[in-house]
Design a protein around this motif. Structure first.
Motif, PDB file in Angstrom:
ATOM      1  N   TYR A 157       0.809  -1.218   0.000  1.00 23.27           N
ATOM      2  CA  TYR A 157       0.000   0.000   0.000  1.00 23.27           C
ATOM      3  C   TYR A 157       0.848   1.278   0.000  1.00 23.27           C
ATOM      4  N   ASP A 176      -9.707   1.564   1.886  1.00 22.86           N
ATOM      5  CA  ASP A 176      -8.335   1.894   1.490  1.00 22.86           C
ATOM      6  C   ASP A 176      -7.561   2.483   2.670  1.00 22.86           C
ATOM      7  N   HIS A 179      -6.487  -0.341   4.883  1.00 28.74           N
ATOM      8  CA  HIS A 179      -5.331  -1.061   4.345  1.00 28.74           C
ATOM      9  C   HIS A 179      -4.039  -0.283   4.602  1.00 28.74           C
ATOM     10  N   CYS A 180      -4.100   1.040   4.483  1.00 26.08           N
ATOM     11  CA  CYS A 180      -2.908   1.873   4.701  1.00 26.08           C
ATOM     12  C   CYS A 180      -2.487   1.916   6.163  1.00 26.08           C
TER      13      CYS A 180
END
Length: 315
Positions: A157, A176, A179-180
């Motif tokens: 990522y 997202d 995930h980061c």
């Protein structure tokens, strides 16, 4: 993990530290923390994180209205989970912002026992933002502090930064953002009385109030969420918006429908973990259309959250 303030004095030459805001404690931060711990082990020193209670931009440019990803308390809890020995929590002030990097390294050495300093990849500190890592090494050599550069996070990522994550949350891309960060973006507050619209259409909601005003809010819309309330970890869906179909005015609310749960939780603390965006908020033509849409939202949320929980269980 020990948390110390600006007035604490640590024994000279006992710590290896790193500096940063650590908002969100994302994957780039965890790469840095893991490197710090390993360096501490190799050198026989205590690991220390130097961080701030206020974002520098909030102090130097309050008109910009920067919002945070998480509270200071949540940040400290996540840092502690990574096995750091102590965190130095400083108030960021205009006076502190005027220190150059050499004076700041000297402050860390003299007050917090810093024998070595890990500089985060592409991270700058001190008044002169034009200084390079080579400048930090030179200052450290003059002051007897070893300056070490941390590796860059190069995972799936990358690139990751707190500013990127804020933009993701603000645009509704909470999956997202998760995930980061390596963990869900969350909001915590208290269950307060709302408009009580949901019960009449078969989707009772808890209205989440008393939110920290310094935190960023996600884009208006519906989300699949995990809910911590009354000592339970539950599945649900939340709407962030103004309920246009119900004609409740323009005041933003955060209302969560908790699946298979009907306890009285008014006044209780509640935490939402945002897993995935479902749809934008939009006005429907009737209550029947709203009920049908919420039914679809719930079915979609159940599939998303079942898959999320299965993945977390395997992890």
């Amino acid at each position: 993990m020990k948390i110390i303030g600006s007035d604490t004095q640590l024994e000279p030459g006992t710590t290896i530290a790193t500096i940063g805001m650590f908002d969100g404690v994302h994957l780039g931060h965890t790469t840095l923390l893991d490197f710090l711990k390993e360096q501490a082990r190799q050198r026989g020193l205590k690991s220390a994180v130097v961080t701030f209670a206020q974002h520098p931009q909030a102090v130097l440019h309050p008109e910009a209205g920067i919002k945070m990803i998480m509270t200071v308390d949540d940040k400290l809890k996540l840092i502690a989970r990574h096995g750091i020995d102590c965190t130095v929590l400083l108030d960021f002030t205009r006076e502190l912002s005027l220190l150059d990097s050499s004076r700041f390294i000297e402050l860390l050495r003299d007050r917090y026992g810093v024998a070595a300093l890990v500089a985060g990849y592409d991270h700058h500190f001190g008044h002169n933002k034009q200084e390079t890592f080579a400048d930090y090494v030179r200052h450290g050599r003059e002051l007897g502090v070893d300056i070490v550069k941390a590796p860059e996070y190069l995972g799936a990522y990358a690139p990751v930064s707190s500013s990127i994550i804020r933009k993701l949350i603000a645009s509704g891309k909470v999956d997202d953002a998760m995930h980061c960060m390596g963990h869900p973006y969350s909001l915590a507050g208290k269950v307060v009385h709302g408009f009580h619209n949901g019960s009449g259409i078969g989707f009772p909601t808890a209205n989440v109030g008393e939110l920290d005003p310094t935190l960023i809010l996600p884009h208006r819309g519906a989300y699949a969420v995990m809910v911590d309330v009354a000592g339970k970890h539950l599945k649900g869906m939340v709407n962030v918006g103004v309920r246009p179909t119900m004609h409740n005015g323009h005041r933003l609310s955060i209302e969560v429908n908790i699946f298979d749960f009907d306890d009285d939780i008014y006044g209780m603390p509640i935490k939402l973990e945002f897993i995935k965006f479902l749809r934008l908020e939009f006005k429907l033509g009737s209550i029947e259309e709203l009920r049908a849409q919420l039914t679809r939202d719930r079915a979609q949320s159940v599939k998303i959250l079942d898959a999320y929980c299965a993945t977390r269980h395997e992890a």
